[in-house]
Design a protein around this motif. Structure first.
Motif, PDB file in Angstrom:
ATOM      1  N   UNK A 178     -33.607  22.292  20.826  1.00 57.70           N
ATOM      2  CA  UNK A 178     -32.803  21.237  20.220  1.00 57.70           C
ATOM      3  C   UNK A 178     -31.387  21.737  19.955  1.00 57.70           C
ATOM      4  N   UNK A 179     -30.453  20.794  19.845  1.00 57.95           N
ATOM      5  CA  UNK A 179     -29.052  21.151  19.603  1.00 57.95           C
ATOM      6  C   UNK A 179     -28.911  21.881  18.274  1.00 57.95           C
ATOM      7  N   UNK A 288     -23.719   4.603  23.424  1.00 59.15           N
ATOM      8  CA  UNK A 288     -24.449   3.372  23.113  1.00 59.15           C
ATOM      9  C   UNK A 288     -25.890   3.682  22.721  1.00 59.15           C
ATOM     10  N   UNK A 289     -26.482   4.646  23.389  1.00 58.82           N
ATOM     11  CA  UNK A 289     -27.848   5.065  23.034  1.00 58.82           C
ATOM     12  C   UNK A 289     -27.893   5.637  21.623  1.00 58.82           C
ATOM     13  N   UNK A 290     -26.915   6.466  21.272  1.00 58.63           N
ATOM     14  CA  UNK A 290     -26.878   7.046  19.934  1.00 58.63           C
ATOM     15  C   UNK A 290     -26.659   5.972  18.872  1.00 58.63           C
ATOM     16  N   UNK A 291     -25.840   4.971  19.177  1.00 57.04           N
ATOM     17  CA  UNK A 291     -25.603   3.888  18.224  1.00 57.04           C
ATOM     18  C   UNK A 291     -26.890   3.105  17.962  1.00 57.04           C
ATOM     19  N   UNK A 295     -29.107   2.842  14.378  1.00 58.86           N
ATOM     20  CA  UNK A 295     -29.414   1.587  13.690  1.00 58.86           C
ATOM     21  C   UNK A 295     -30.895   1.464  13.344  1.00 58.86           C
ATOM     22  N   UNK A 296     -31.768   1.851  14.265  1.00 54.53           N
ATOM     23  CA  UNK A 296     -33.193   1.621  14.073  1.00 54.53           C
ATOM     24  C   UNK A 296     -33.973   2.899  13.750  1.00 54.53           C
ATOM     25  N   UNK A 297     -33.618   4.004  14.402  1.00 60.72           N
ATOM     26  CA  UNK A 297     -34.341   5.262  14.201  1.00 60.72           C
ATOM     27  C   UNK A 297     -33.355   6.373  13.883  1.00 60.72           C
ATOM     28  N   UNK A 298     -32.757   6.352  12.694  1.00 66.13           N
ATOM     29  CA  UNK A 298     -31.714   7.346  12.380  1.00 66.13           C
ATOM     30  C   UNK A 298     -32.230   8.773  12.364  1.00 66.13           C
ATOM     31  N   UNK A 299     -33.538   8.960  12.146  1.00 68.55           N
ATOM     32  CA  UNK A 299     -34.048  10.326  12.115  1.00 68.55           C
ATOM     33  C   UNK A 299     -34.072  10.962  13.504  1.00 68.55           C
ATOM     34  N   UNK A 300     -33.979  10.163  14.572  1.00 67.34           N
ATOM     35  CA  UNK A 300     -33.968  10.690  15.927  1.00 67.34           C
ATOM     36  C   UNK A 300     -32.562  10.914  16.464  1.00 67.34           C
ATOM     37  N   UNK A 301     -31.552  10.431  15.773  1.00 63.74           N
ATOM     38  CA  UNK A 301     -30.183  10.555  16.264  1.00 63.74           C
ATOM     39  C   UNK A 301     -29.698  11.995  16.128  1.00 63.74           C
TER      40      UNK A 301
END
Length: 688
Positions: A178-179, A288-291, A295-301
């Motif tokens: 992971x980053x 766009x994917x990160x946005x 919005x819906x799954x902030x824990x995965x961003x």
């Protein structure tokens, strides 16, 4: 002599290993318990630790303190393995030794005992490069090797390995890092090296490594050299040729806000900088994917730097989820078509223009076309933000200036622009716009008017058909008080009893309303129609009246019912077709009718011929009723059913849908031309 970071900081035990906890845990447990396999297969992308783990395992097997998961690092064996000179660790590059002769030479030495260590370890890197004959020669020895031999295989492409080899090994799949893990490890190494660094630069290197720790360390070496002993964010972007994320954010925001001038400036900037447009489009899609994730799954961003997090959070709050999905779909389609364009720059710019062209309408935004702009200045529409003359000028705006926003006050009356229209016949175009304005009051919840000039329809409410409500709304054209007006009364809503032959003559209903409301004149406002107040029976009547304008699939839909009171055929059909009953029970239920009270005593009437079938399925039907209504007392009565059954109603709907489909098919221009040109006719029409 200088040693690169990837070799200098290579992990020497399982505790120093970055990530891959699932692998280190399994191997540590096996070493501590003495449950050792004779062959291990490590798979994964480049630079994630396959060879490193294999060397650590070889050290653990041959440490002079014994087989352990924590080698001492001080004995001769551990030092020899770390320095790459341990004689019983045979490392083989399968890419350069693919022939079967090489494999046979290797296997000839397998029976001999190790020279220095406890085990003779064969570490074969990129094992998938071996030939088919080499694998066949290896199979028997790999299945039953001597006790002093261990095979360690590493590969980036396990799909190329024969299944017979994979089945003889313990396989461990190493995941990309992971980053956050790479960023933390790089920061620790740079701190030890005493290198000045920007945290944003470290994060950028970690993201560019794409999960490979070795790539990240190599990029760090390059960044140190590029920055003359320091790592700065701008230097990293210049070195990697990356695009400033701020430009991408500005582009998305400008497209969403329809700021064409700003979009033009950004496209010109891309041209001047000669950026790789495919990389720009990839960055746009990733943003766009990160946005959407934020919005819906902030824990995965992803966890960006503070500045980027602030901007991307602002964008996620400004753009709706529906718009993001549309932008992402258009951008991905543009990415796929990029190679089909004359030049990549052209394909990218057309993708941006497509994002602008298919931008969703915002609240209170009205698309204006040439059809609407041809209407005279006397359009009976008045806004709360501009006078009538300003609106007329707006409606005459050419299509290049579209779309135009119009705010309509829900409680203010809409007057005609000129009193001269009272003494003149209403022109067709003016009447059309007036009808459209009257229908727009049904959008009182959000005050949005959406006019389709190609079909002359106003879309509002729960997608009620414009023509189905037109009859009711025209009757109230001169009435402002909606509290005492029943617009959907079956008698008062008919055009024969409401609309006079002469448009300038008041109807009897209008006279009554004017007596009750003296303040109402011929220029009174349109009533606000709430679609939710329409009775169910009236809705069905309106839909039935306009069935010739419905789509076949709309005709086949079963109207929703209020499941209370007494049973009837419509309620019965609506319930069992939407229930969880099996197809066999539903097929039987459509031939009968339920009477009696819902959630009470009820009787199911069905012809005598279905008695044997119902006797087998009656329990399922009764249980489904009692599960939904616990007070149900169910009984069956066999005999002739004189009422209309759901089976008959379904056949009528199918016939109407077929007739409508046939009518629509004959109205198609292509079909008309074929029939006219070849004197043809349509046969065997099927509705599926």
């Amino acid at each position: 002599m200088y040693q690169v970071l990837a070799r200098k900081y290579r992990p020497r035990n399982f505790n120093e290993l970055v990530g891959q906890n699932h692998v280190s845990r399994a191997l540590t447990s096996a070493l501590d318990r003495g449950r050792l396999h004779h062959a291990y297969l490590f798979t994964g992308t480049r630079g994630v630790g396959k060879t490193t783990i294999a060397r650590i395992l070889a050290k653990c097997l041959n440490c002079e303190t014994g087989i352990t998961s924590t080698p001492c690092e001080v004995c001769a064996t551990c030092k020899s393995v770390n320095e790459g000179r341990f004689i019983d660790l045979i490392e083989i590059d399968a890419a350069s030794r693919t022939k079967v002769e090489d494999t046979r030479e290797l296997l000839d030495n397998v029976p001999y005992a190790p020279t220095q260590g406890r085990f003779k370890v064969y570490l074969i890197d990129e094992v998938h490069m071996l030939s088919t004959h080499s694998f066949n020669a290896l199979l028997k020895t790999l299945e039953e090797p001597p006790e002093h031999v261990k095979f360690l295989f590493a590969t980036t492409d396990p799909q190329k390995l024969p299944i017979t080899v994979i089945s003889r090994c313990l396989q461990f799949t190493l995941r990309p890092l992971a980053v956050d893990e790479i960023t933390e490890h790089l920061s620790s190494i740079l701190s030890k090296e005493e290198i000045g660094v920007d945290q944003d630069a470290v994060w950028q290197i970690a993201e560019s490594a794409q999960g490979s720790l070795r790539d990240a360390l190599s990029l760090t070496d390059q960044a140190i050299a590029y920055g003359q002993g320091e790592i700065r964010h701008q230097d990293v972007k210049d070195m990697l040729g990356l695009i400033d994320r701020t430009i991408i954010y500005d582009l998305i925001l400008s497209i969403h806000q329809n700021q064409r001038q700003r979009v033009s400036e950004l496209l010109m900037q891309f041209r001047q900088q000669a950026l790789d447009v495919s990389m720009v489009l990839d960055q746009l899609i990733s943003t766009l994917h990160e946005l959407a994730l934020l919005q819906y799954l902030p824990e995965l961003s992803l966890k960006y730097s503070a500045e980027i997090n602030r901007k991307i959070t602002h964008l996620s709050q400004v753009i709706s989820a529906q718009d993001l999905q549309l932008y992402y779909q258009v951008a991905c389609k543009g990415r796929a078509d990029l190679q089909l364009a004359v030049t990549q720059e052209q394909g990218f710019e057309m993708c941006v223009l497509r994002l602008l062209a298919f931008r969703p309408l915002s609240v209170n935004e009205l698309p204006v076309s040439r059809t609407v702009s041809s209407v005279s200045d006397n359009v009976p529409v008045q806004t709360d933000s501009a006078p009538q003359s300003a609106l007329s000028q707006t409606l005459e705006t050419p299509p290049a200036e579209l779309p135009v926003q119009i705010q309509v006050a829900p409680d203010e009356p809409v007057h005609e622009a000129s009193s001269e229209n009272e003494n003149n016949d209403v022109q067709p175009e003016q009447k059309q716009v007036a009808d459209q304005s009257q229908q727009s009051s049904a959008e009182q919840e959000n005050d949005q008017i959406v006019f389709d000039p190609n079909h002359g329809e106003v879309l509002f409410g729960d997608d009620l058909i414009a023509e189905s409500v037109e009859t009711a709304t025209v009757a109230a054209a001169d009435i402002s008080d909606t509290d005492e007006l029943n617009l959907f009364d079956p008698v008062e809503s008919s055009t024969e009893s409401v609309m006079p032959q002469n448009m300038n003559e008041p109807s009897p209903q209008q006279d009554v309303q004017q007596q009750e409301h003296p303040s109402v004149t011929d220029e009174s406002a349109l009533p606000a129609i709430q679609a939710t107040e329409i009775p169910m029976a009236v809705q069905e009547a309106v839909i039935a009246e306009t069935a010739d304008k419905l789509m076949p699939q709309q005709i086949l839909e079963i109207p929703s019912q209020d499941m209370s009171g007494e049973w009837d055929a419509k309620k019965w059909e609506y319930w069992f077709r939407n229930s969880s009953l099996s197809p066999a029970v539903q097929e039987l239920a459509q031939h009968g009718v339920m009477t009696g009270q819902i959630d009470g005593s009820c009787v199911f009437h069905i012809p005598q011929q279905y008695e044997k079938l119902l006797h087998q399925l009656q329990y399922a039907l009764e249980e489904a009723l009692k599960q939904q209504w616990s007070a149900t007392v169910f009984s069956v009565q066999y005999g002739e059913v004189n009422e209309i059954t759901p089976f008959t109603m379904q056949n009528e709907r199918k016939q109407k849908a077929f007739n409508r489909a046939e009518e629509m098919l004959h109205q198609e221009p292509v079909i008309k031309e074929l029939i006219q040109a070849f004197d043809a006719r349509l046969e065997n029409i099927e509705l599926k």
